[in-house]
Motif scaffolding. Sequence first.
Motif, PDB file in Angstrom:
ATOM      1  N   GLU A  93      -2.933   6.247   5.522  1.00 37.25           N
ATOM      2  CA  GLU A  93      -3.361   6.814   4.240  1.00 37.25           C
ATOM      3  C   GLU A  93      -4.615   7.657   4.419  1.00 37.25           C
ATOM      4  O   GLU A  93      -5.428   7.413   5.310  1.00 37.25           O
ATOM      5  CB  GLU A  93      -3.672   5.699   3.233  1.00 37.25           C
ATOM      6  N   SER A  94      -4.768   8.626   3.520  1.00 31.77           N
ATOM      7  CA  SER A  94      -5.981   9.439   3.478  1.00 31.77           C
ATOM      8  C   SER A  94      -6.165   9.956   2.067  1.00 31.77           C
ATOM      9  O   SER A  94      -5.242   9.877   1.250  1.00 31.77           O
ATOM     10  CB  SER A  94      -5.904  10.604   4.471  1.00 31.77           C
ATOM     11  N   ARG A 106      -6.043  13.051  -4.769  1.00 33.31           N
ATOM     12  CA  ARG A 106      -4.683  13.003  -4.247  1.00 33.31           C
ATOM     13  C   ARG A 106      -4.674  12.221  -2.950  1.00 33.31           C
ATOM     14  O   ARG A 106      -5.347  12.614  -1.984  1.00 33.31           O
ATOM     15  CB  ARG A 106      -4.110  14.391  -4.011  1.00 33.31           C
ATOM     16  N   LEU A 107      -3.934  11.139  -2.952  1.00 31.38           N
ATOM     17  CA  LEU A 107      -3.772  10.342  -1.748  1.00 31.38           C
ATOM     18  C   LEU A 107      -2.552  10.819  -0.972  1.00 31.38           C
ATOM     19  O   LEU A 107      -1.550  11.224  -1.558  1.00 31.38           O
ATOM     20  CB  LEU A 107      -3.606   8.864  -2.093  1.00 31.38           C
ATOM     21  N   SER A 108      -2.667  10.746   0.342  1.00 30.18           N
ATOM     22  CA  SER A 108      -1.542  11.080   1.212  1.00 30.18           C
ATOM     23  C   SER A 108      -1.245   9.898   2.121  1.00 30.18           C
ATOM     24  O   SER A 108      -2.153   9.142   2.477  1.00 30.18           O
ATOM     25  CB  SER A 108      -1.871  12.301   2.077  1.00 30.18           C
ATOM     26  N   CYS A 109       0.013   9.776   2.505  1.00 27.75           N
ATOM     27  CA  CYS A 109       0.418   8.727   3.433  1.00 27.75           C
ATOM     28  C   CYS A 109       1.362   9.366   4.442  1.00 27.75           C
ATOM     29  O   CYS A 109       2.472   9.768   4.091  1.00 27.75           O
ATOM     30  CB  CYS A 109       1.097   7.591   2.705  1.00 27.75           C
ATOM     31  N   ALA A 110       0.896   9.458   5.672  1.00 26.76           N
ATOM     32  CA  ALA A 110       1.707  10.044   6.737  1.00 26.76           C
ATOM     33  C   ALA A 110       2.458   8.936   7.462  1.00 26.76           C
ATOM     34  O   ALA A 110       1.844   7.969   7.931  1.00 26.76           O
ATOM     35  CB  ALA A 110       0.814  10.805   7.706  1.00 26.76           C
ATOM     36  N   ALA A 111       3.763   9.093   7.555  1.00 29.36           N
ATOM     37  CA  ALA A 111       4.607   8.085   8.203  1.00 29.36           C
ATOM     38  C   ALA A 111       5.113   8.593   9.542  1.00 29.36           C
ATOM     39  O   ALA A 111       5.399   9.783   9.704  1.00 29.36           O
ATOM     40  CB  ALA A 111       5.784   7.747   7.302  1.00 29.36           C
ATOM     41  N   SER A 112       5.232   7.688  10.472  1.00 29.43           N
ATOM     42  CA  SER A 112       5.761   8.042  11.786  1.00 29.43           C
ATOM     43  C   SER A 112       6.460   6.836  12.397  1.00 29.43           C
ATOM     44  O   SER A 112       6.355   5.716  11.888  1.00 29.43           O
ATOM     45  CB  SER A 112       4.638   8.520  12.710  1.00 29.43           C
ATOM     46  N   GLY A 113       7.180   7.091  13.473  1.00 30.89           N
ATOM     47  CA  GLY A 113       7.868   6.011  14.158  1.00 30.89           C
ATOM     48  C   GLY A 113       9.367   6.242  14.166  1.00 30.89           C
ATOM     49  O   GLY A 113       9.916   6.876  13.279  1.00 30.89           O
ATOM     50  N   THR A 116      -6.848   2.873   1.763  1.00 30.72           N
ATOM     51  CA  THR A 116      -7.920   3.841   1.561  1.00 30.72           C
ATOM     52  C   THR A 116      -8.643   3.484   0.257  1.00 30.72           C
ATOM     53  O   THR A 116      -8.009   3.156  -0.746  1.00 30.72           O
ATOM     54  CB  THR A 116      -7.386   5.281   1.537  1.00 30.72           C
ATOM     55  N   GLN A 117      -9.963   3.513   0.300  1.00 34.26           N
ATOM     56  CA  GLN A 117     -10.755   3.092  -0.857  1.00 34.26           C
ATOM     57  C   GLN A 117     -10.848   4.214  -1.887  1.00 34.26           C
ATOM     58  O   GLN A 117     -11.168   5.356  -1.552  1.00 34.26           O
ATOM     59  CB  GLN A 117     -12.168   2.697  -0.402  1.00 34.26           C
ATOM     60  N   VAL A 118     -10.597   3.852  -3.122  1.00 34.04           N
ATOM     61  CA  VAL A 118     -10.799   4.758  -4.258  1.00 34.04           C
ATOM     62  C   VAL A 118     -11.817   4.106  -5.184  1.00 34.04           C
ATOM     63  O   VAL A 118     -11.622   2.961  -5.613  1.00 34.04           O
ATOM     64  CB  VAL A 118      -9.483   5.017  -5.016  1.00 34.04           C
ATOM     65  N   THR A 119     -12.885   4.818  -5.458  1.00 33.12           N
ATOM     66  CA  THR A 119     -13.927   4.315  -6.344  1.00 33.12           C
ATOM     67  C   THR A 119     -14.138   5.311  -7.468  1.00 33.12           C
ATOM     68  O   THR A 119     -14.402   6.492  -7.216  1.00 33.12           O
ATOM     69  CB  THR A 119     -15.239   4.098  -5.585  1.00 33.12           C
TER      70      THR A 119
END
Length: 126
Positions: free
Chosen positions: A6-7, A19-26, A120-123
């Motif tokens: 996540e980022s 906007r959060l992103s989640c990069a998947a791999s594998g 990922t922290q969101v405040t």
Amino acid sequence: QVQLVESGGGLVQAGGSLRLSCAASGRTFSSERMAMGWFRQTPGKEREFVAAIDWSGGKTYYADSVKGRFTISRDNVANTVYLQMNSLKPEDTAVYYCAARKSPYGSEGAYTYAYWGQGTQVTVSS
């Protein structure tokens, strides 16, 4: 196996957007049709469902608390899922986790997701 990263988290004022992103791999992620979800957690509380999306992207699911403010989407070419968060409130403050499910259909149940990111922290400040 599936790796999720996540980022996009950070500090924002109430009413703002992230906007959060989640990069998947594998190898598993590339070979299976996996639904994706976002969950969040605050200290002392259970992990809470936020949003989910089917593998096709054709159906989405939202918690009532974020409906109309958050939008989940995915790019299956880039193997990335997004969470657009608008009109943020202080009660949205949490660690947000991305998750992948061994099914093409989304779910609100955290226990149905096999793979999780580190969060990922969101405040959101008032």
